[in-house]
Enzyme design. Structure first.
Site, short mmCIF file in Angstrom:
data_model
loop_
_atom_site.label_atom_id
_atom_site.label_comp_id
_atom_site.label_asym_id
_atom_site.label_seq_id
_atom_site.Cartn_x
_atom_site.Cartn_y
_atom_site.Cartn_z
N HIS A 1 0.84 -1.21 0.00
CA HIS A 1 0.00 0.00 0.00
C HIS A 1 0.88 1.26 0.00
O HIS A 1 0.61 2.21 -0.73
CB HIS A 1 -0.88 0.06 1.25
CG HIS A 1 -1.96 -0.98 1.34
ND1 HIS A 1 -2.11 -1.80 2.42
CD2 HIS A 1 -2.97 -1.31 0.48
CE1 HIS A 1 -3.15 -2.59 2.25
NE2 HIS A 1 -3.70 -2.33 1.08
N LYS B 1 -21.36 -3.42 10.46
CA LYS B 1 -20.75 -4.74 10.56
C LYS B 1 -19.33 -4.64 10.02
O LYS B 1 -19.08 -4.73 8.83
CB LYS B 1 -21.56 -5.73 9.70
CG LYS B 1 -21.04 -7.14 9.70
CD LYS B 1 -21.89 -7.99 8.76
CE LYS B 1 -21.18 -9.23 8.28
NZ LYS B 1 -20.10 -8.95 7.34
N ARG C 1 -1.71 -5.87 -8.22
CA ARG C 1 -0.60 -6.77 -7.97
C ARG C 1 -0.47 -7.71 -9.17
O ARG C 1 0.43 -7.61 -9.96
CB ARG C 1 -0.83 -7.60 -6.71
CG ARG C 1 -0.43 -6.93 -5.46
CD ARG C 1 -1.12 -7.48 -4.27
NE ARG C 1 -2.54 -7.15 -4.30
CZ ARG C 1 -3.35 -7.23 -3.27
NH1 ARG C 1 -2.91 -7.68 -2.13
NH2 ARG C 1 -4.60 -6.88 -3.38
N SER D 1 -2.82 -7.60 3.05
CA SER D 1 -3.18 -7.46 4.47
C SER D 1 -3.63 -8.81 5.02
O SER D 1 -3.30 -9.17 6.15
CB SER D 1 -4.30 -6.44 4.63
OG SER D 1 -3.92 -5.19 4.14
#
Ligand code: ADP
Length: 186
Positions: free
Chosen positions: A33, A57, A108, A146
């Site tokens: 990132h 949520k 990516r 992540s």
């Protein structure tokens, strides 16, 4: 919800040129990132890193506040060329609100393309004036995500190559794991 406390309304550009918004979950921010942010800063005078959160949520490991604090820390050297904010709801509504003309996304591998392509087309349908720009991170970050960082950190694996030191510390604290290899022995 103004997690980061920024004033609502347009981002005031210090330098002329379009404001770019880089949205994402950033749960947590990785070196991939950060590489994208730095590349975006080479093209746009100001970049708003916008942490997406769902007020109803949110299944993220880090709260929106924690994610914002970590990103600010990691990008402090860029001063007011970087703004870190949060948003919920539609990205295009948020981009219009802060008067960002460009959305930055990172690619990516081919595997990112399908999802990014669909989202870009939907955003273009919703807001034709907002352009999406794709940047590719350095090859060393092609497999950094992540999700994988969290999985590796959970089992005490070494994530030093993938996240800045502050994120590594926060991961260890949150997951209750050791910091991985390379710690000083007492
Ligand atoms: P989202 O939940 O919206 O996919 P992420 O935080 O996972 O948000 O990622 C935000 C953006 O950064 C996405 O465009 C994603 O493809 C890109 N990105 C994530 N990791 C990397 C990386 N290692 N190299 C290049 N781009 C990346």
């Amino acid at each position: 919800m103004a997690v980061s406390g920024r004033k609502k309304g347009p981002v005031s550009p210090a330098v002329a040129g379009p404001v770019a918004v880089y949205p994402g979950s950033f749960d947590p921010i990785t070196n991939g990132h950060l590489d994208i942010v730095k590349r975006a800063l080479a093209v746009f005078p100001r970049v708003v890193v916008a942490v997406a959160f769902n007020p109803n949520k949110d299944s993220s490991l880090f709260t929106a506040e924690e994610r914002v604090a970590t990103i600010r820390e990691a990008l402090v050297e860029f001063g007011d060329r970087i703004e870190v904010d949060t948003f919920s709801g539609l990205l295009v509504d948020y981009a219009k609100r802060i008067e960002a003309a460009v959305v930055v996304r990172g690619l990516r591998a081919v595997s990112d393309f399908e999802y990014e392509f669909q989202m870009t087309m939907m955003n273009r349908h919703l807001a034709p004036a907002i352009e999406t720009v794709f940047l590719m991170a350095g090859a060393q970050y092609f497999y950094t995500s992540s999700r994988l960082v969290k999985e590796v950190a959970l089992f005490g694996g070494d994530v030093r190559a993938h996240v800045p030191p502050a994120v590594r510390r926060r991961l260890a604290a949150k997951l209750g794991t050791r910091l991985g290899r390379g710690r000083k022995r007492r």
